[in-house]
Write a protein that holds these residues in place. Structure first.
Motif, PDB file in Angstrom:
ATOM      1  N   CYS A   1      15.194  -5.582 -12.236  1.00  0.00           N
ATOM      2  CA  CYS A   1      14.330  -4.412 -12.434  1.00  0.00           C
ATOM      3  C   CYS A   1      12.856  -4.819 -12.447  1.00  0.00           C
ATOM      4  CB  CYS A   1      14.718  -3.663 -13.700  1.00  0.00           C
ATOM      5  SG  CYS A   1      16.317  -2.823 -13.563  1.00  0.00           S
ATOM      6  N   PRO A   2      12.458  -5.868 -13.184  1.00  0.00           N
ATOM      7  CA  PRO A   2      11.047  -6.259 -13.114  1.00  0.00           C
ATOM      8  C   PRO A   2      10.605  -6.635 -11.697  1.00  0.00           C
ATOM      9  CG  PRO A   2      12.054  -7.222 -15.056  1.00  0.00           C
ATOM     10  CD  PRO A   2      13.175  -6.602 -14.237  1.00  0.00           C
ATOM     11  N   GLY A   3      11.473  -7.246 -10.935  1.00  0.00           N
ATOM     12  CA  GLY A   3      11.147  -7.584  -9.548  1.00  0.00           C
ATOM     13  C   GLY A   3      10.969  -6.342  -8.691  1.00  0.00           C
ATOM     14  N   CYS A   4      11.832  -5.341  -8.895  1.00  0.00           N
ATOM     15  CA  CYS A   4      11.709  -4.079  -8.157  1.00  0.00           C
ATOM     16  C   CYS A   4      10.411  -3.377  -8.524  1.00  0.00           C
ATOM     17  CB  CYS A   4      12.901  -3.174  -8.452  1.00  0.00           C
ATOM     18  SG  CYS A   4      14.453  -3.745  -7.714  1.00  0.00           S
ATOM     19  N   ILE A   5      10.044  -3.415  -9.798  1.00  0.00           N
ATOM     20  CA  ILE A   5       8.786  -2.823 -10.249  1.00  0.00           C
ATOM     21  C   ILE A   5       7.612  -3.510  -9.561  1.00  0.00           C
ATOM     22  CG2 ILE A   5       7.243  -2.627 -12.249  1.00  0.00           C
ATOM     23  CD1 ILE A   5       9.826  -2.143 -13.940  1.00  0.00           C
ATOM     24  N   GLU A   6       7.622  -4.828  -9.551  1.00  0.00           N
ATOM     25  CA  GLU A   6       6.546  -5.579  -8.892  1.00  0.00           C
ATOM     26  C   GLU A   6       6.447  -5.210  -7.418  1.00  0.00           C
ATOM     27  OE1 GLU A   6       7.640  -9.622  -9.689  1.00  0.00           O
ATOM     28  OE2 GLU A   6       6.920  -9.523 -11.764  1.00  0.00           O
ATOM     29  N   ASP A   7       7.584  -5.144  -6.744  1.00  0.00           N
ATOM     30  CA  ASP A   7       7.587  -4.807  -5.316  1.00  0.00           C
ATOM     31  C   ASP A   7       7.047  -3.401  -5.075  1.00  0.00           C
ATOM     32  OD1 ASP A   7       8.730  -7.282  -4.833  1.00  0.00           O
ATOM     33  OD2 ASP A   7      10.759  -6.488  -4.559  1.00  0.00           O
ATOM     34  N   ALA A   8       7.506  -2.436  -5.865  1.00  0.00           N
ATOM     35  CA  ALA A   8       7.068  -1.049  -5.684  1.00  0.00           C
ATOM     36  C   ALA A   8       5.564  -0.910  -5.919  1.00  0.00           C
ATOM     37  CB  ALA A   8       7.842  -0.127  -6.619  1.00  0.00           C
ATOM     38  N   VAL A   9       5.044  -1.579  -6.934  1.00  0.00           N
ATOM     39  CA  VAL A   9       3.609  -1.505  -7.219  1.00  0.00           C
ATOM     40  C   VAL A   9       2.803  -2.189  -6.120  1.00  0.00           C
ATOM     41  CG1 VAL A   9       1.783  -2.267  -8.796  1.00  0.00           C
ATOM     42  CG2 VAL A   9       3.872  -1.242  -9.711  1.00  0.00           C
ATOM     43  N   THR A  10       3.208  -3.370  -5.726  1.00  0.00           N
ATOM     44  CA  THR A  10       2.476  -4.123  -4.711  1.00  0.00           C
ATOM     45  C   THR A  10       2.442  -3.378  -3.381  1.00  0.00           C
ATOM     46  OG1 THR A  10       3.057  -6.205  -5.784  1.00  0.00           O
ATOM     47  CG2 THR A  10       2.361  -6.331  -3.477  1.00  0.00           C
ATOM     48  N   LEU A  11       3.582  -2.872  -2.955  1.00  0.00           N
ATOM     49  CA  LEU A  11       3.629  -2.107  -1.710  1.00  0.00           C
ATOM     50  C   LEU A  11       2.791  -0.849  -1.809  1.00  0.00           C
ATOM     51  CD1 LEU A  11       7.436  -2.474  -0.990  1.00  0.00           C
ATOM     52  CD2 LEU A  11       5.617  -3.317   0.499  1.00  0.00           C
ATOM     53  N   SER A  12       2.865  -0.165  -2.946  1.00  0.00           N
ATOM     54  CA  SER A  12       2.073   1.059  -3.135  1.00  0.00           C
ATOM     55  C   SER A  12       0.584   0.787  -3.074  1.00  0.00           C
ATOM     56  CB  SER A  12       2.437   1.718  -4.469  1.00  0.00           C
ATOM     57  OG  SER A  12       3.774   2.164  -4.449  1.00  0.00           O
ATOM     58  N   CYS A  13       0.144  -0.302  -3.676  1.00  0.00           N
ATOM     59  CA  CYS A  13      -1.284  -0.644  -3.635  1.00  0.00           C
ATOM     60  C   CYS A  13      -1.764  -0.853  -2.211  1.00  0.00           C
ATOM     61  CB  CYS A  13      -1.561  -1.893  -4.471  1.00  0.00           C
ATOM     62  SG  CYS A  13      -1.573  -1.573  -6.250  1.00  0.00           S
ATOM     63  N   ARG A  14      -0.964  -1.515  -1.399  1.00  0.00           N
ATOM     64  CA  ARG A  14      -1.321  -1.701   0.008  1.00  0.00           C
ATOM     65  C   ARG A  14      -1.442  -0.362   0.733  1.00  0.00           C
ATOM     66  NH1 ARG A  14       3.084  -6.258   1.034  1.00  0.00           N
ATOM     67  NH2 ARG A  14       2.143  -7.890  -0.228  1.00  0.00           N
ATOM     68  N   ILE A  15      -0.479   0.511   0.475  1.00  0.00           N
ATOM     69  CA  ILE A  15      -0.461   1.812   1.140  1.00  0.00           C
ATOM     70  C   ILE A  15      -1.643   2.673   0.674  1.00  0.00           C
ATOM     71  CG2 ILE A  15       0.843   3.965   1.330  1.00  0.00           C
ATOM     72  CD1 ILE A  15       3.414   2.112   1.175  1.00  0.00           C
ATOM     73  N   ILE A  16      -1.910   2.665  -0.608  1.00  0.00           N
ATOM     74  CA  ILE A  16      -3.040   3.441  -1.159  1.00  0.00           C
ATOM     75  C   ILE A  16      -4.346   2.958  -0.563  1.00  0.00           C
ATOM     76  CG2 ILE A  16      -4.366   3.911  -3.252  1.00  0.00           C
ATOM     77  CD1 ILE A  16      -1.586   3.851  -4.747  1.00  0.00           C
ATOM     78  N   ASP A  17      -4.529   1.644  -0.522  1.00  0.00           N
ATOM     79  CA  ASP A  17      -5.769   1.108   0.049  1.00  0.00           C
ATOM     80  C   ASP A  17      -5.927   1.467   1.517  1.00  0.00           C
ATOM     81  OD1 ASP A  17      -6.803   0.032  -2.255  1.00  0.00           O
ATOM     82  OD2 ASP A  17      -6.340  -2.035  -1.772  1.00  0.00           O
ATOM     83  N   ALA A  18      -4.834   1.394   2.267  1.00  0.00           N
ATOM     84  CA  ALA A  18      -4.909   1.720   3.690  1.00  0.00           C
ATOM     85  C   ALA A  18      -5.187   3.203   3.926  1.00  0.00           C
ATOM     86  CB  ALA A  18      -3.593   1.325   4.376  1.00  0.00           C
ATOM     87  N   ALA A  19      -4.731   4.050   3.007  1.00  0.00           N
ATOM     88  CA  ALA A  19      -4.937   5.495   3.158  1.00  0.00           C
ATOM     89  C   ALA A  19      -6.344   5.933   2.787  1.00  0.00           C
ATOM     90  CB  ALA A  19      -3.922   6.253   2.292  1.00  0.00           C
ATOM     91  N   ARG A  20      -7.051   5.098   2.046  1.00  0.00           N
ATOM     92  CA  ARG A  20      -8.398   5.480   1.592  1.00  0.00           C
ATOM     93  C   ARG A  20      -9.428   5.287   2.659  1.00  0.00           C
ATOM     94  NH1 ARG A  20      -8.072   3.251  -4.559  1.00  0.00           N
ATOM     95  NH2 ARG A  20      -7.018   5.063  -5.342  1.00  0.00           N
TER      96      ARG A  20
END
Length: 150
Positions: free
Chosen positions: A131-150
């Motif tokens: 679960c902590p690994g899934c959390i890390e992956d979801a956050v890291t991927l989301s940050c990349r996507i958020i930055d690219a969308a801005r």
């Protein structure tokens, strides 16, 4: 001068650490941990996100279906592009594009998006990702996507 990639990596690591800590130290489920850590990134109200994501823990209310960390990230990415009730239906395509990118990246990293498979329940293969690994992956991927969308 710091380049964008370094800034992104620093922020993603910090947010991932915060999200894992919310789960471990404050009793948030995986969806709440991810959604609440990322909420300020998209201007979402943390308390509202906490409440809305509560039912998505343990793979959608303990059904061990879609990973809660992934569900929490999807909620936040939806806030990023949605026009809300002011313009219904006009932003779905943009939101779906972001969500597909997240889901595909998560599946590529972990081979599945299903909570029970990630936990190794009934697979005979053991845990694919904690679960902590899934959390890390979801956050890291989301940050990349958020930055690219801005």
């Amino acid at each position: 001068m710091t380049d964008t990639a370094t800034t992104l990596a620093d922020r993603a690591a910090t947010l991932a650490y915060q999200a894992v800590a919310l789960r471990a130290e404050r009793g948030y489920n995986c969806a709440q941990a991810v959604a609440c850590a990322l909420a300020p990134e998209v201007g979402a109200d943390v308390d509202a996100v906490y409440r809305l994501s509560e039912g998505f823990g343990s793979g959608m209310g303990t059904t061990t279906e879609t990973c809660g960390a992934l569900s929490g990230a999807i909620m936040v990415l939806s806030q990023l592009e949605s026009a809300g009730t002011a313009a219904p239906g006009t932003t779905k395509a943009a939101t779906y594009r972001l969500v597909r990118e997240l889901v595909e990246g998560f599946r590529e990293a972990n081979t599945t998006t299903v909570c029970r498979e990630l936990k190794g329940i009934g697979t005979g293969q053991g845990v694919l990702r904690s679960c902590p690994g899934c959390i890390e992956d979801a956050v890291t991927l989301s940050c990349r996507i958020i930055d690219a969308a801005r």
